[in-house]
Design a protein around this motif. Structure first.
Motif, mmCIF file in Angstrom:
data_model
loop_
_atom_site.group_PDB
_atom_site.id
_atom_site.type_symbol
_atom_site.label_atom_id
_atom_site.label_comp_id
_atom_site.label_asym_id
_atom_site.label_seq_id
_atom_site.Cartn_x
_atom_site.Cartn_y
_atom_site.Cartn_z
ATOM 1 N N LEU A 7 0.954 -1.387 -0.225
ATOM 2 C CA LEU A 7 -0.102 -0.339 0.101
ATOM 3 C C LEU A 7 0.948 1.629 0.277
ATOM 4 O O LEU A 7 1.797 0.865 1.177
ATOM 5 N N LYS A 8 0.325 2.059 -0.773
ATOM 6 C CA LYS A 8 1.047 3.386 -0.860
ATOM 7 C C LYS A 8 0.414 4.512 -0.028
ATOM 8 O O LYS A 8 -0.751 4.774 -0.712
ATOM 9 N N PHE A 9 0.837 5.016 1.066
ATOM 10 C CA PHE A 9 0.270 6.207 1.428
ATOM 11 C C PHE A 9 1.367 7.903 0.455
ATOM 12 O O PHE A 9 1.982 7.812 0.797
ATOM 13 N N LEU A 61 -4.614 10.394 5.820
ATOM 14 C CA LEU A 61 -3.814 9.774 4.724
ATOM 15 C C LEU A 61 -4.554 9.514 3.091
ATOM 16 O O LEU A 61 -6.405 9.820 3.217
ATOM 17 N N ARG A 62 -3.986 9.642 1.999
ATOM 18 C CA ARG A 62 -4.740 8.650 0.741
ATOM 19 C C ARG A 62 -3.448 7.333 0.873
ATOM 20 O O ARG A 62 -2.966 8.013 1.249
ATOM 21 N N VAL A 63 -4.170 6.758 -0.290
ATOM 22 C CA VAL A 63 -3.650 5.646 -0.399
ATOM 23 C C VAL A 63 -4.033 5.037 -2.069
ATOM 24 O O VAL A 63 -4.522 5.443 -2.407
ATOM 25 N N GLU A 64 -2.817 4.038 -2.235
ATOM 26 C CA GLU A 64 -3.075 3.448 -3.884
ATOM 27 C C GLU A 64 -2.651 2.266 -3.517
ATOM 28 O O GLU A 64 -2.014 1.754 -3.045
ATOM 29 N N ILE A 65 -3.368 1.857 -4.000
ATOM 30 C CA ILE A 65 -4.123 -0.302 -3.690
ATOM 31 C C ILE A 65 -3.637 -0.612 -4.877
ATOM 32 O O ILE A 65 -4.487 -0.431 -5.956
#
Length: 157
Positions: A7-9, A61-65
């Motif tokens: 997961l990229k935050f 936060l925002r996330v890239e899943i």
């Protein structure tokens, strides 16, 4: 061995970067704890929820899943048992193509007010694979032993 997803935050603009990123508290934990990252004006007082009141708690936060996965937000059992705090849309699903702010919809089902403090662990996140099913319209469905039995049809209440 399966490659584990990453997961990229990234931080929201007014997030407190000293609040810990989501993390697994033990080696066998299925869920990573995610923390409240309140707006600057709310950090000192916290966010107080009266009984039966709900609120959106920011995580900063925002996330890239990764594609093929989802992130689920679930209640923390200690908050649920001790204070009656839970999540309304349990589990809350975050899709892999969502890039907006992460917020947690919390409700106080307890009998007294509860204050969520800046940096508190408020929920846990679970990463799970996603299978998108096909949809087919048919004339009849196959028979089963249960048939069309509804709620409670497989045994005693």
């Amino acid at each position: 061995m399966t490659t584990r997803p990453v997961l990229k935050f990234t931080w929201d603009a007014d997030a407190d970067r000293d609040v810990a990123l989501p993390g697994y508290e033990t080696a066998g934990a299925a869920g990573a704890d995610i923390r409240a990252n309140l707006a600057p004006a709310d950090r000192a007082a916290g966010l107080t929820l009266q009984p039966m009141q709900r609120g959106l708690v920011p995580t900063g936060l925002r996330v890239e899943i990764p594609g093929g996965f989802e992130m689920q937000l679930r209640p923390r059992s200690g908050l649920a048992l001790k204070h009656g705090l839970t999540l309304l849309n349990t589990p809350g699903t975050i899709d892999s193509d969502y890039r907006g702010p992460l917020g947690v919809i919390v409700i106080n089902l307890g009998e007294t007010a509860y204050t969520i403090r800046h940096g508190d662990r408020i929920a846990q996140l679970i990463v799970a694979p996603v299978v998108q099913a096909g949809v087919e319209l048919v004339e009849t469905l196959g028979d089963t032993a249960r048939g069309s039995g509804g709620f409670g049809s497989t045994g005693q209440a």
